[in-house]
Design a protein around this motif. Structure first.
Motif, PDB file in Angstrom:
ATOM      1  N   GLY A  84       0.735  -1.281   0.076  1.00  0.00           N
ATOM      2  CA  GLY A  84      -0.096   0.068  -0.026  1.00  0.00           C
ATOM      3  C   GLY A  84       0.717   1.370   0.055  1.00  0.00           C
ATOM      4  O   GLY A  84       0.645   2.289  -0.652  1.00  0.00           O
ATOM      5  N   VAL A  85       2.053   1.185   0.820  1.00  0.00           N
ATOM      6  CA  VAL A  85       2.852   2.425   0.751  1.00  0.00           C
ATOM      7  C   VAL A  85       3.594   2.541  -0.487  1.00  0.00           C
ATOM      8  O   VAL A  85       3.750   3.838  -1.176  1.00  0.00           O
ATOM      9  N   ALA A  86       3.796   1.541  -1.238  1.00  0.00           N
ATOM     10  CA  ALA A  86       4.588   1.671  -2.639  1.00  0.00           C
ATOM     11  C   ALA A  86       3.546   2.171  -3.649  1.00  0.00           C
ATOM     12  O   ALA A  86       3.940   2.912  -4.266  1.00  0.00           O
ATOM     13  N   ALA A  87       2.265   1.827  -3.719  1.00  0.00           N
ATOM     14  CA  ALA A  87       1.210   2.299  -4.420  1.00  0.00           C
ATOM     15  C   ALA A  87       0.795   3.683  -4.230  1.00  0.00           C
ATOM     16  O   ALA A  87       0.992   4.359  -5.232  1.00  0.00           O
ATOM     17  N   ALA A  88       0.839   4.198  -2.799  1.00  0.00           N
ATOM     18  CA  ALA A  88       0.479   5.434  -2.342  1.00  0.00           C
ATOM     19  C   ALA A  88       1.683   6.478  -3.011  1.00  0.00           C
ATOM     20  O   ALA A  88       1.579   7.664  -3.536  1.00  0.00           O
ATOM     21  N   LEU A  89       2.762   6.240  -2.689  1.00  0.00           N
ATOM     22  CA  LEU A  89       4.112   6.655  -3.003  1.00  0.00           C
ATOM     23  C   LEU A  89       4.186   7.125  -4.741  1.00  0.00           C
ATOM     24  O   LEU A  89       4.586   8.086  -5.152  1.00  0.00           O
ATOM     25  N   THR A  90       3.851   6.063  -5.252  1.00  0.00           N
ATOM     26  CA  THR A  90       3.773   6.151  -6.700  1.00  0.00           C
ATOM     27  C   THR A  90       2.845   7.129  -7.313  1.00  0.00           C
ATOM     28  O   THR A  90       3.243   8.001  -8.185  1.00  0.00           O
ATOM     29  N   GLY A  91       1.652   7.136  -6.698  1.00  0.00           N
ATOM     30  CA  GLY A  91       0.466   8.077  -6.925  1.00  0.00           C
ATOM     31  C   GLY A  91       1.012   9.547  -6.793  1.00  0.00           C
ATOM     32  O   GLY A  91       0.707  10.405  -7.516  1.00  0.00           O
ATOM     33  N   VAL A  92       1.791   9.844  -5.605  1.00  0.00           N
ATOM     34  CA  VAL A  92       2.516  10.912  -5.004  1.00  0.00           C
ATOM     35  C   VAL A  92       3.285  11.389  -5.994  1.00  0.00           C
ATOM     36  O   VAL A  92       3.163  12.615  -6.541  1.00  0.00           O
ATOM     37  N   GLY A  93       4.200  10.449  -6.481  1.00  0.00           N
ATOM     38  CA  GLY A  93       5.160  11.018  -7.478  1.00  0.00           C
ATOM     39  C   GLY A  93       4.765  11.327  -8.622  1.00  0.00           C
ATOM     40  O   GLY A  93       5.176  12.343  -9.454  1.00  0.00           O
ATOM     41  N   LEU A  94       3.790  10.627  -9.027  1.00  0.00           N
ATOM     42  CA  LEU A  94       3.193  11.128 -10.600  1.00  0.00           C
ATOM     43  C   LEU A  94       2.279  12.380 -10.542  1.00  0.00           C
ATOM     44  O   LEU A  94       2.530  13.305 -11.479  1.00  0.00           O
ATOM     45  N   ALA A 100       4.522  19.732 -12.796  1.00  0.00           N
ATOM     46  CA  ALA A 100       5.523  20.265 -13.874  1.00  0.00           C
ATOM     47  C   ALA A 100       5.060  20.307 -15.384  1.00  0.00           C
ATOM     48  O   ALA A 100       5.715  20.983 -16.095  1.00  0.00           O
ATOM     49  N   GLY A 101       4.139  19.416 -15.705  1.00  0.00           N
ATOM     50  CA  GLY A 101       3.605  19.630 -17.091  1.00  0.00           C
ATOM     51  C   GLY A 101       3.245  18.080 -17.853  1.00  0.00           C
ATOM     52  O   GLY A 101       3.949  17.112 -17.052  1.00  0.00           O
ATOM     53  N   ARG A 102       2.768  18.182 -18.805  1.00  0.00           N
ATOM     54  CA  ARG A 102       2.511  16.800 -19.368  1.00  0.00           C
ATOM     55  C   ARG A 102       3.700  15.901 -19.866  1.00  0.00           C
ATOM     56  O   ARG A 102       3.531  14.827 -19.683  1.00  0.00           O
ATOM     57  N   ARG A 103       4.830  16.793 -20.428  1.00  0.00           N
ATOM     58  CA  ARG A 103       6.123  15.918 -20.635  1.00  0.00           C
ATOM     59  C   ARG A 103       6.794  15.528 -19.481  1.00  0.00           C
ATOM     60  O   ARG A 103       6.977  14.339 -19.490  1.00  0.00           O
ATOM     61  N   PRO A 104       6.885  15.984 -18.414  1.00  0.00           N
ATOM     62  CA  PRO A 104       7.664  15.421 -17.259  1.00  0.00           C
ATOM     63  C   PRO A 104       6.536  14.342 -16.718  1.00  0.00           C
ATOM     64  O   PRO A 104       7.218  13.240 -16.225  1.00  0.00           O
ATOM     65  N   LEU A 105       5.374  14.397 -16.797  1.00  0.00           N
ATOM     66  CA  LEU A 105       4.518  13.429 -16.469  1.00  0.00           C
ATOM     67  C   LEU A 105       4.575  12.355 -17.226  1.00  0.00           C
ATOM     68  O   LEU A 105       4.582  10.899 -16.809  1.00  0.00           O
TER      69      LEU A 105
END
Length: 288
Positions: A84-94, A100-105
């Motif tokens: 759950g921590v891994a999934a949540a942090l992935t969401g935060v990172g994205l 910063a914009g569509r290209r960084p995303l």
């Protein structure tokens, strides 16, 4: 789950070694996201922490035998909590990358996919070090919004990561002299390339760039190479583990050298303040 257990699960202080990736990429590409670039180091850190939590989730059965003191096999963190921590942090990172914009995303999405691929599929295979290297490569490109101008520094950090990851595979049972020699040669080569790049790229003969870039590149080699040479002399697990930790922290002076080579000398010197913090943090929570 206590905060201390969470910090150990995600290797909390080790994330200090990743914010410089996106700064290097942004500097190489002319700071395309402008003020929004500030969100990208946060994206890097969150995705790094996600990868560490996912690493322990995927290795939980192996760690029960080889590293029973880690948070999951010791019973301090449940497997579902780690996932759950891994999934949540992935969401935060994205989400931070999206600021910063569509290209960084777009690049951040590829980075997140590489992180999950490494931990769930590639890590025990021969492709493992290459996939891990791709995460640093993509992290730099995220800062650049995928622009080609950042390919050089992205490659430098990717190659360094490849060498460190190869040595890290010997943290439990030891590595080989050949692997250690290759890592040491890689460090020298990457350091020389960073120094040369700063000398060639010094805009208008900028003295600060031509001095700071090679100087920081030399500090990178001085920080990383001795531990790798120890592994050459004795490729046991203890030396491999120390060289891995030093190699992770060595990302920072390499990032600083690459930043200075782009003319961002102030940012490079500021980034170097992370080095003592990362070293102190490693004494509290292991980066490996």
């Amino acid at each position: 789950m206590r905060w201390r257990d969470l910090a150990e699960l995600v290797r909390l202080p080790a994330a200090l070694t990743v914010p410089g990736d996106t700064l290097v990429g942004a500097a190489a590409a002319g700071w395309p996201s402008r003020g929004r670039t500030a969100a990208l180091p946060l994206a890097s850190a969150a995705l790094y922490w996600a990868g560490m939590a996912l690493n322990d989730w995927s290795d939980r059965e192996l760690d029960a035998v080889e590293r029973p003191d880690r948070p999951i096999p010791s019973g301090r963190v449940r497997p579902d909590e780690a996932l759950g921590v891994a999934a949540a942090l992935t969401g935060v990172g994205l989400a931070c990358a999206a600021v910063a914009g569509r290209r960084p995303l777009a690049v951040g999405t590829a980075l997140a996919a590489a992180v999950w691929t490494y931990d769930l599929v590639a890590k025990p295979t021969a492709a493992g070090p290459v996939v891990m290297a791709s995460t640093r490569f993509l992290d730099v490109l995220m800062g650049a919004g995928g622009r080609r101008a950042a390919l050089g520094p992205a490659t430098a950090l990717g190659v360094h990561t490849l060498a460190v990851t190869a040595v890290s595979r010997g943290e439990v049972h030891g590595t080989t002299v050949g692997t250690a020699r290759t890592a040491a040669a890689t460090t020298v080569g990457v350091g020389a390339a960073a120094a040369l790049g700063a000398l060639v790229g010094a805009r208008g003969g900028a003295v600060a760039t031509s001095v700071a870039g090679p100087g920081l590149a030399a500090s990178y080699v001085a920080a990383v190479l001795p531990a790798q040479l120890d592994v050459v002399r004795a490729p046991d697990a203890g030396n491999a583990r120390r060289a891995t930790g030093v190699g992770i922290r060595g990302m920072v002076p390499l990032q600083a050298a690459l930043l200075a080579g782009q003319g961002a000398v102030g940012a490079a010197l500021g980034l170097m303040t992370v080095v003592p913090l990362a070293r102190a943090g490693a004494k509290v929570v292991s980066p490996t």
